[in-house]
Design a protein around this motif. Structure first.
Motif, short mmCIF file in Angstrom:
data_model
loop_
_atom_site.label_atom_id
_atom_site.label_comp_id
_atom_site.label_asym_id
_atom_site.label_seq_id
_atom_site.Cartn_x
_atom_site.Cartn_y
_atom_site.Cartn_z
N SER A 1 0.83 -1.21 0.00
CA SER A 1 0.00 0.00 0.00
C SER A 1 0.86 1.25 0.00
O SER A 1 0.52 2.26 -0.63
CB SER A 1 -0.93 -0.01 1.22
OG SER A 1 -0.18 -0.10 2.42
N GLU A 2 2.00 1.19 0.67
CA GLU A 2 2.94 2.31 0.69
C GLU A 2 3.57 2.51 -0.68
O GLU A 2 3.76 3.64 -1.15
CB GLU A 2 4.01 2.05 1.75
CG GLU A 2 5.04 3.15 1.92
CD GLU A 2 6.09 2.79 2.95
OE1 GLU A 2 7.08 3.52 3.07
OE2 GLU A 2 5.92 1.75 3.64
N LEU A 3 3.89 1.41 -1.34
CA LEU A 3 4.54 1.47 -2.66
C LEU A 3 3.55 1.72 -3.79
O LEU A 3 3.93 2.14 -4.88
CB LEU A 3 5.29 0.17 -2.94
CG LEU A 3 6.44 -0.20 -1.99
CD1 LEU A 3 6.98 -1.58 -2.35
CD2 LEU A 3 7.55 0.84 -2.07
N GLU A 4 2.29 1.35 -3.53
CA GLU A 4 1.24 1.40 -4.54
C GLU A 4 1.55 0.45 -5.70
O GLU A 4 1.28 0.74 -6.86
CB GLU A 4 1.01 2.83 -5.05
CG GLU A 4 0.52 3.78 -3.97
CD GLU A 4 0.20 5.17 -4.49
OE1 GLU A 4 0.65 5.50 -5.60
OE2 GLU A 4 -0.51 5.91 -3.80
N LEU A 5 2.14 -0.68 -5.36
CA LEU A 5 2.32 -1.78 -6.31
C LEU A 5 2.45 -3.07 -5.52
O LEU A 5 2.87 -3.06 -4.35
CB LEU A 5 3.52 -1.55 -7.23
CG LEU A 5 4.91 -1.29 -6.66
CD1 LEU A 5 5.61 -2.58 -6.28
CD2 LEU A 5 5.75 -0.55 -7.69
N PRO A 6 2.06 -4.20 -6.12
CA PRO A 6 2.12 -5.48 -5.40
C PRO A 6 3.57 -5.93 -5.18
O PRO A 6 4.47 -5.56 -5.93
CB PRO A 6 1.37 -6.44 -6.32
CG PRO A 6 1.48 -5.84 -7.68
CD PRO A 6 1.50 -4.35 -7.48
N ILE A 7 3.77 -6.72 -4.13
CA ILE A 7 5.08 -7.30 -3.85
C ILE A 7 4.98 -8.81 -4.07
O ILE A 7 4.40 -9.53 -3.25
CB ILE A 7 5.55 -7.01 -2.40
CG1 ILE A 7 5.52 -5.50 -2.11
CG2 ILE A 7 6.94 -7.57 -2.17
CD1 ILE A 7 5.83 -5.16 -0.66
N ARG A 8 5.50 -9.28 -5.18
CA ARG A 8 5.48 -10.71 -5.50
C ARG A 8 6.71 -11.42 -4.94
O ARG A 8 6.66 -12.60 -4.59
CB ARG A 8 5.39 -10.94 -7.01
CG ARG A 8 4.20 -10.29 -7.69
CD ARG A 8 2.90 -10.81 -7.14
NE ARG A 8 1.74 -10.19 -7.76
CZ ARG A 8 0.61 -9.92 -7.14
NH1 ARG A 8 0.49 -10.21 -5.86
NH2 ARG A 8 -0.40 -9.35 -7.77
N ASN A 9 7.81 -10.71 -4.88
CA ASN A 9 9.05 -11.26 -4.34
C ASN A 9 9.96 -10.08 -4.01
O ASN A 9 9.69 -8.94 -4.42
CB ASN A 9 9.72 -12.20 -5.34
CG ASN A 9 10.65 -13.18 -4.67
OD1 ASN A 9 10.96 -13.06 -3.47
ND2 ASN A 9 11.13 -14.17 -5.41
N TYR A 10 11.06 -10.37 -3.30
CA TYR A 10 11.95 -9.28 -2.95
C TYR A 10 13.33 -9.84 -2.61
O TYR A 10 13.50 -11.04 -2.35
CB TYR A 10 11.41 -8.51 -1.74
CG TYR A 10 11.55 -9.25 -0.43
CD1 TYR A 10 12.63 -8.99 0.43
CD2 TYR A 10 10.64 -10.23 -0.05
CE1 TYR A 10 12.77 -9.69 1.62
CE2 TYR A 10 10.77 -10.91 1.13
CZ TYR A 10 11.85 -10.65 1.96
OH TYR A 10 12.00 -11.35 3.13
N SER A 11 14.34 -8.96 -2.62
CA SER A 11 15.67 -9.28 -2.11
C SER A 11 16.28 -7.99 -1.59
O SER A 11 15.89 -6.89 -1.99
CB SER A 11 16.55 -9.91 -3.19
OG SER A 11 16.71 -9.04 -4.29
N LEU A 12 17.25 -8.14 -0.68
CA LEU A 12 17.90 -6.99 -0.07
C LEU A 12 19.31 -6.83 -0.59
O LEU A 12 19.98 -7.81 -0.95
CB LEU A 12 17.95 -7.15 1.46
CG LEU A 12 16.79 -6.52 2.26
CD1 LEU A 12 15.49 -7.24 1.97
CD2 LEU A 12 17.11 -6.55 3.75
N SER A 13 19.78 -5.59 -0.61
CA SER A 13 21.20 -5.34 -0.88
C SER A 13 22.00 -5.87 0.31
O SER A 13 21.46 -6.08 1.40
CB SER A 13 21.45 -3.85 -1.08
OG SER A 13 21.04 -3.12 0.08
N ASP A 14 23.31 -6.08 0.10
CA ASP A 14 24.15 -6.66 1.16
C ASP A 14 24.11 -5.83 2.44
O ASP A 14 24.19 -6.38 3.55
CB ASP A 14 25.60 -6.81 0.68
CG ASP A 14 25.76 -7.95 -0.31
OD1 ASP A 14 24.75 -8.65 -0.56
OD2 ASP A 14 26.88 -8.16 -0.82
N ASP A 15 23.99 -4.50 2.31
CA ASP A 15 23.96 -3.65 3.51
C ASP A 15 22.55 -3.45 4.06
O ASP A 15 22.35 -2.70 5.02
CB ASP A 15 24.62 -2.30 3.24
CG ASP A 15 23.86 -1.48 2.19
OD1 ASP A 15 22.80 -1.92 1.71
OD2 ASP A 15 24.37 -0.39 1.83
#
Length: 717
Positions: A82-96
């Protein structure tokens, strides 16, 4: 009350219980009635004390939430859809952990690959950046978090997140001709590679593979859909003995914006099965010959010079794994079957073996990693028996091994980044999955996270047949076996038997773990009056390399002999009707069931083959040649064990099933089998599921499929 009265009363109570219980139905299984509760995919944070979960919320939003390992309490939310106004199907983080890569759309390609719409979200600035206007493949942060690489239309790109500039690193990619940075179909399927590039530790280079598939033959299958005309789906697929893509190893330098192909000094066909950078920036490459019985471990220096650090050879084949960890001093951990069982070894930085760390007549089945603080290695093994899995740790010197689990059954672990904790997933044939948080030092259970007691309670109202584990002595081996009997089993009666198996190299079906969909179906059949049996014959896994590799160059010979002999031994039991023994399997198991009803025509009266290979000449190079070499070299191995060449032996009832859009085991296998049966004037049953892949699912497809199989068994067995 006399003894006879007590026995009669017990009999009445058992009968009343059976009447009160209802049998499982196919609809129950495939509408999710027995679905187990599990943990949503979680990822450990760098601090080792918290983990992230992508939650699907009641209001249909998604959020990436943070939790404490120790308490399980939610400690925060990184971002929500809702904050992004787009669905989150998957994700990954940067090393930091300061940036999140968000996948909002995903269009599957093959088993593991997809085109995705990707955005980058900066947790400090709260800024959302679209990576590309296009759907891209295999996006990945650089280690310093300043760039993201990806593949689009077979070319490798990277985007500078500070300037917003995008650089096209390659320009020779072309669909169905040349691929950069992602794998071709056969590498994806058989080496489990999708992203075929790696960032260097200093973020200054990208090592990548290219695949020149211009001479690889194309495979075409019709997609029928619902339009007036079907259309062809065409892709490159190298069948056994045919031309592979020519693979190249390259290094792209971000400063000079130039690529360099690494000369591996090889005069024969080869596969680059893995590429990894070690901590000092040297590129390591695992390279196999086409027969896959020689693996060369290369180091590539900063100038692009390649040298072989060590070589592993096997009379049959060398398995490729991800069991590689570089230590602080450049030495590394590696697993090998060189002493017949898979064990962990330590090599120095130049590739010389320093010591074997684990040993014994058991296999390391999963390598979890190395904790540099405690200098301990964590792994899963079969020390409790080949049908069980346990969790262990051991020192880098191969001393002070500790068992970390208490329950006998199937244990698997997911460790926190600092190896403080692990989440243990435990199940057995009588216990559905239980998830617990454990201390990694001694395995002490700290808390229960999730159980499936509600499912156990639900199952009390259903007839669920338990698996009885044993071994069966066949062809000089004690083979692992389970048997399901009707709950009202009467040893004075004779029962038909349905055997189930897969039997492929290194596989396992007889395991002390909770029921899957097939098991529920088998229980349903058991309580309809069948005995269901599963036997893992020669060629299957977790009993040493010699047992697994005995089928080399003869896929379908020893495995079939073992199923036939096991069926004959079962048929000699007083409570089994030897004239009513059937067998079924899917994929490799369908290849097996087809061979069994032909080569074992006097033993098996019924067989079902789902999505079977019917001639290994039709299957891909990497898998098939690993076990069979090429058809040009081993024509008899291919032809003697192809069910197509034994159709005249058919006596029993045979059901053949395939999906028309199977990109893996092509429907060509079934069509050729049908033609051979027709020309041999043999009657049989068959079903084709339009536009379904190797899994044959979607909508009511699985319900229809298993009802069809159930009816066939009841009519013919």
């Amino acid at each position: 009350m006399n003894k006879k009265s007590v026995i009669f009363l017990c009999f009445l109570l058992v009968q009343a219980l059976l009447i009160a219980q209802k049998n499982i139905t196919v609809e129950d299984i495939y509408t999710g009635e027995f679905r187990t509760q599990g943990l949503q995919s979680l990822r450990s944070m760098n601090n080792g004390k918290e983990y992230l979960v992508l939650n699907y919320n009641a209001d249909r939003t998604q959020s990436i939430d943070k939790y404490s390992y120790l308490t399980g309490e939610k400690t925060g939310t990184l971002v929500s859809s809702s904050e992004l106004e787009l669905p989150i199907r998957n994700y990954s983080l940067s090393d930091d952990e300061q940036q999140i890569m968000i996948v909002s759309q995903r269009q599957p390609i093959f088993r593991r690959s997809a085109n995705s719409m990707v955005h980058i979200y900066d947790l400090k600035t709260k800024k959302l950046t679209q990576l590309s206007d296009n759907l891209v493949r295999s996006a990945a942060f650089s280690p310093d978090g300043k760039r993201v690489a990806y593949v689009y239309e077979n070319n490798l790109y990277y985007k500078d997140l500070q300037s917003g500039n995008t650089v096209q690193a390659t320009n020779d990619g072309e669909i169905n001709k040349l691929i950069n940075g992602v794998s071709d179909w056969v590498y994806e399927e058989e080496f489990a590679i999708v992203r075929a590039y790696q960032w260097s530790p200093d973020s200054k280079q990208i090592a990548f593979l290219s695949f020149d598939e211009s001479e690889v033959p194309e495979f075409s299958m019709d997609v029928y859909g619902s339009d007036l005309y079907q259309y062809p789906y065409v892709f490159k697929y190298p069948k056994a003995g045919e031309k592979n893509a020519v693979v190249g190893l390259h290094v792209y330098d971000l400063l000079s914006r130039k690529r360099k192909e690494i000369n591996l000094n090889r005069n024969e066909e080869f596969y680059v099965a893995r590429i990894n950078y070690n901590p000092d920036g040297r590129l390591a490459a695992q390279v196999l010959n086409r027969h896959q019985n020689v693996l060369d471990f290369y180091y590539v220096d900063q100038d692009g010079n390649a040298e072989i650090a060590f070589t592993e050879e096997d009379a049959a084949y060398v398995d490729v794994t991800d069991d590689l960890t570089f230590l602080e001093d450049g030495s590394f951990l590696w697993t090998s079957e060189k002493d017949n069982y898979r064990h962990i070894y330590l090599y120095d930085k130049d590739g010389k073996e320093k010591r074997q760390i684990t040993s014994g007549d058991w296999d390391v089945t999963s390598y979890y990693g190395y904790d540099p603080k405690s200098k301990r290695i964590y792994f899963q093994s079969t020390e409790d028996g080949s049908i069980n899995r346990g969790i262990y740790s051991i020192s880098l010197k191969g001393k002070k091994k500790r068992k970390l689990n208490n329950e006998i059954g199937s244990n698997s672990a997911s460790f926190s980044n600092d190896f403080s904790y692990y989440i243990n997933t435990y199940s057995s044939a009588t216990t559905p999955p239980v998830y617990t948080l454990n201390d990694a030092k001694d395995g002490k259970r700290l808390r229960e996270i999730q159980n499936n007691n509600a499912l156990l309670s639900k199952m009390e109202s259903y007839k669920l047949s338990e698996k009885e584990f044993s071994t069966i002595a066949v062809n000089g081996n004690d083979l692992n076996m389970w048997m399901m009997k009707p709950l009202d089993f009467d040893a004075s009666k004779e029962y038909p038997v349905l055997m189930f198996q897969y039997s492929g190299p290194g596989s396992q079906q007889v395991s002390n773990s909770w029921y899957g969909a097939n098991d529920y179906w088998h229980s349903m059949l058991a309580n309809d009056g069948y005995i269901v049996v599963c036997v893992d014959g020669r060629g299957t896994g977790y009993k040493g390399a010699d047992f697994k590799k005995v089928t080399q160059k003869e896929l379908g010979k020893y495995e079939v002999e073992d199923q036939i002999a096991a069926a004959q031994k079962l048929g000699a039991m007083d409570y089994i009707d030897a004239d009513r023994i059937g067998i079924w399997g899917w994929s490799y198991g369908g290849f097996m069931s087809s061979n069994c009803i032909l080569k074992g025509a006097d033993t098996f009266s019924t067989a079902i083959a789902v999505a079977p290979v019917t001639n290994w000449r039709y299957y891909d190079t990497i898998y098939t040649e690993r076990y069979m070499t090429t058809p040009q070299e081993n024509a008899s191995g291919y032809d003697e064990n192809s069910p197509i060449n034994h159709v005249e032996k058919l006596k029993g009832k045979y059901l053949l099933i395939h999906g028309s859009a199977d990109d893996n085991v092509h429907v060509q296998n079934t069509m050729q089998m049908i033609e051979a049966l027709v020309q041999a004037n043999k009657q049989f049953d068959w079903a084709i599921y339009p536009d379904k892949n190797h899994g044959i699912y979607g909508g009511n497809t699985r319900i229809h499929l298993f009802n069809k199989m159930t009816d066939f068994i009841k009519e013919n067995l």
